[in-house]
Design a protein around this motif. Structure first.
Motif, PDB file in Angstrom:
ATOM      1  N   TYR B  35       0.840  -1.182   0.000  1.00  0.00           N
ATOM      2  CA  TYR B  35       0.000   0.000   0.000  1.00  0.00           C
ATOM      3  C   TYR B  35       0.885   1.246   0.000  1.00  0.00           C
ATOM      4  O   TYR B  35       1.998   1.238   0.542  1.00  0.00           O
ATOM      5  CB  TYR B  35      -0.891   0.043   1.250  1.00  0.00           C
ATOM      6  N   PRO B  43      -4.339   4.447   3.399  1.00  0.00           N
ATOM      7  CA  PRO B  43      -3.486   3.656   2.496  1.00  0.00           C
ATOM      8  C   PRO B  43      -4.211   3.333   1.194  1.00  0.00           C
ATOM      9  O   PRO B  43      -5.420   3.096   1.195  1.00  0.00           O
ATOM     10  CB  PRO B  43      -3.221   2.387   3.302  1.00  0.00           C
ATOM     11  N   PHE B  45      -4.194   0.729  -2.109  1.00  0.00           N
ATOM     12  CA  PHE B  45      -3.747  -0.598  -2.524  1.00  0.00           C
ATOM     13  C   PHE B  45      -2.925  -0.532  -3.801  1.00  0.00           C
ATOM     14  O   PHE B  45      -3.345   0.069  -4.790  1.00  0.00           O
ATOM     15  CB  PHE B  45      -4.979  -1.486  -2.733  1.00  0.00           C
ATOM     16  N   GLN B  48      -1.299  -7.217  -4.438  1.00  0.00           N
ATOM     17  CA  GLN B  48      -1.282  -8.326  -3.506  1.00  0.00           C
ATOM     18  C   GLN B  48      -0.686  -9.542  -4.191  1.00  0.00           C
ATOM     19  O   GLN B  48      -0.999  -9.831  -5.357  1.00  0.00           O
ATOM     20  CB  GLN B  48      -2.656  -8.702  -2.963  1.00  0.00           C
ATOM     21  N   ARG B  55      -2.109 -11.430  -7.258  1.00  0.00           N
ATOM     22  CA  ARG B  55      -3.529 -11.703  -7.108  1.00  0.00           C
ATOM     23  C   ARG B  55      -4.368 -10.495  -7.505  1.00  0.00           C
ATOM     24  O   ARG B  55      -5.533 -10.620  -7.861  1.00  0.00           O
ATOM     25  CB  ARG B  55      -3.808 -12.069  -5.667  1.00  0.00           C
ATOM     26  N   GLY B  56      -3.744  -9.331  -7.417  1.00  0.00           N
ATOM     27  CA  GLY B  56      -4.490  -8.131  -7.750  1.00  0.00           C
ATOM     28  C   GLY B  56      -3.563  -6.930  -7.807  1.00  0.00           C
ATOM     29  O   GLY B  56      -2.485  -6.927  -7.199  1.00  0.00           O
ATOM     30  N   ARG B  57      -4.022  -5.935  -8.557  1.00  0.00           N
ATOM     31  CA  ARG B  57      -3.233  -4.740  -8.746  1.00  0.00           C
ATOM     32  C   ARG B  57      -4.149  -3.542  -8.643  1.00  0.00           C
ATOM     33  O   ARG B  57      -5.252  -3.560  -9.188  1.00  0.00           O
ATOM     34  CB  ARG B  57      -2.578  -4.772 -10.117  1.00  0.00           C
ATOM     35  N   LEU B  90       3.648   0.814   2.742  1.00  0.00           N
ATOM     36  CA  LEU B  90       3.311  -0.172   3.760  1.00  0.00           C
ATOM     37  C   LEU B  90       3.171  -1.550   3.138  1.00  0.00           C
ATOM     38  O   LEU B  90       2.583  -1.705   2.064  1.00  0.00           O
ATOM     39  CB  LEU B  90       1.991   0.207   4.441  1.00  0.00           C
ATOM     40  N   GLY B  96      -6.277 -13.719   6.380  1.00  0.00           N
ATOM     41  CA  GLY B  96      -7.577 -13.184   6.800  1.00  0.00           C
ATOM     42  C   GLY B  96      -7.399 -11.719   7.143  1.00  0.00           C
ATOM     43  O   GLY B  96      -7.577 -10.829   6.317  1.00  0.00           O
ATOM     44  N   GLU B  97      -6.980 -11.477   8.395  1.00  0.00           N
ATOM     45  CA  GLU B  97      -6.667 -10.093   8.784  1.00  0.00           C
ATOM     46  C   GLU B  97      -5.385  -9.651   8.082  1.00  0.00           C
ATOM     47  O   GLU B  97      -4.542 -10.477   7.741  1.00  0.00           O
ATOM     48  CB  GLU B  97      -6.445  -9.998  10.309  1.00  0.00           C
ATOM     49  N   GLN B  98      -5.255  -8.338   7.880  1.00  0.00           N
ATOM     50  CA  GLN B  98      -4.028  -7.807   7.300  1.00  0.00           C
ATOM     51  C   GLN B  98      -3.284  -7.016   8.367  1.00  0.00           C
ATOM     52  O   GLN B  98      -3.826  -6.076   8.942  1.00  0.00           O
ATOM     53  CB  GLN B  98      -4.337  -6.914   6.088  1.00  0.00           C
ATOM     54  N   PHE B  99      -2.040  -7.406   8.615  1.00  0.00           N
ATOM     55  CA  PHE B  99      -1.200  -6.741   9.612  1.00  0.00           C
ATOM     56  C   PHE B  99      -0.110  -5.958   8.895  1.00  0.00           C
ATOM     57  O   PHE B  99       0.623  -6.527   8.083  1.00  0.00           O
ATOM     58  CB  PHE B  99      -0.574  -7.775  10.553  1.00  0.00           C
ATOM     59  N   PHE B 100       0.001  -4.690   9.218  1.00  0.00           N
ATOM     60  CA  PHE B 100       0.963  -3.835   8.546  1.00  0.00           C
ATOM     61  C   PHE B 100       2.331  -3.881   9.204  1.00  0.00           C
ATOM     62  O   PHE B 100       2.448  -4.006  10.426  1.00  0.00           O
ATOM     63  CB  PHE B 100       0.480  -2.383   8.542  1.00  0.00           C
ATOM     64  N   GLY B 101       3.351  -3.744   8.355  1.00  0.00           N
ATOM     65  CA  GLY B 101       4.690  -3.519   8.847  1.00  0.00           C
ATOM     66  C   GLY B 101       4.874  -2.055   9.184  1.00  0.00           C
ATOM     67  O   GLY B 101       3.961  -1.248   9.002  1.00  0.00           O
TER      68      GLY B 101
END
Lengths: 111, 109
Positions: B35, B43, B45, B48, B55-57, B90, B96-101
């Protein structure tokens, strides 16, 4: 297509409650809530899935209204540490892998 | 448990240069998303990757590219940098959940 968050900003006294809303124009698969403090990355709070139940901890909870394609985040008995910007990230039914974020709600909790 | 790690933390580049940002997901997570966050906004996108496949842009120009390695770490490459590419980048690791660095703050001069 970006979800709409309201209010844009809110100021609370410590111990007060707040509700932050997130509305989507498209059918939602899930809603993810994050809190971001200045200069830091967003921190995951919770996820709500289509057909799922209301989730939460003691003082932070959220709901997902599938009919209205809306989610609400409830902050009760706010603490100073709750200050920050809250974002909802929405995943649509036809692209559940990506999150589209709202513009954020700035929350300030004062002593 | 180690969270999502990103490197470098900060980066300063000039217009026209290229940059490579790196991300290591949480152990056991096979999906990585990138992101871009501009100051004052949520953020946005970019990509992914799941099991090394895109998987996606998002709506970003072809100057942006990414890849995922067999160990599920990922790189984001940006070519021909513009001033408008200055942002916090990011990486999110998901199951499932998305955790950011913690992000990489890129400044383009």
């Amino acid at each position: 297509q970006q979800p709409v968050q309201s209010p844009q900003a809110v100021i609370l006294r410590e111990g007060e409650d707040a509700v932050i809303n997130c509305s989507s124009s498209k059918a939602l698969y899930s809603v993810h809530w994050y809190r971001q403090k200045h200069g830091e990355a967003p921190v995951f709070l919770m996820i709500l899935l289509k057909g799922g139940e209301q989730k939460g901890h003691e003082k932070i909870s959220a709901s997902f209204n599938e009919k209205k394609q809306q989610s609400s985040l409830y902050l009760t008995a706010s603490q100073l540490s709750y200050s920050g910007t809250y974002f909802c990230g929405t995943a649509w039914m036809d692209s559940s892998y990506k999150l589209i974020f709202g513009s954020g709600t700035r929350l300030l909790v004062r002593p | 448990d180690a969270g999502v790690t990103q490197s470098p933390t900060h980066l300063i580049k000039t217009r026209g240069q290229h940059v490579t940002l790196r991300c290591s997901p949480i152990s056991g997570h096979k999906s990585v998303s990138w992101y871009q966050q501009v100051l004052g906004q949520g953020p946005q996108f970019i990509f992914q990757y799941y099991e090394k496949e895109e998987r996606g842009r998002g709506n970003f120009p072809d100057r942006f590219s990414a890849r995922q390695f067999p160990n599920y770490s990922s790189e984001l490459n940006v070519n021909a940098l513009l001033l408008g590419d200055s942002a916090l980048y990011l990486c999110a690791s998901s199951f499932g959940e998305q955790f950011f660095g913690p992000g990489t703050r890129l400044t383009v001069l």
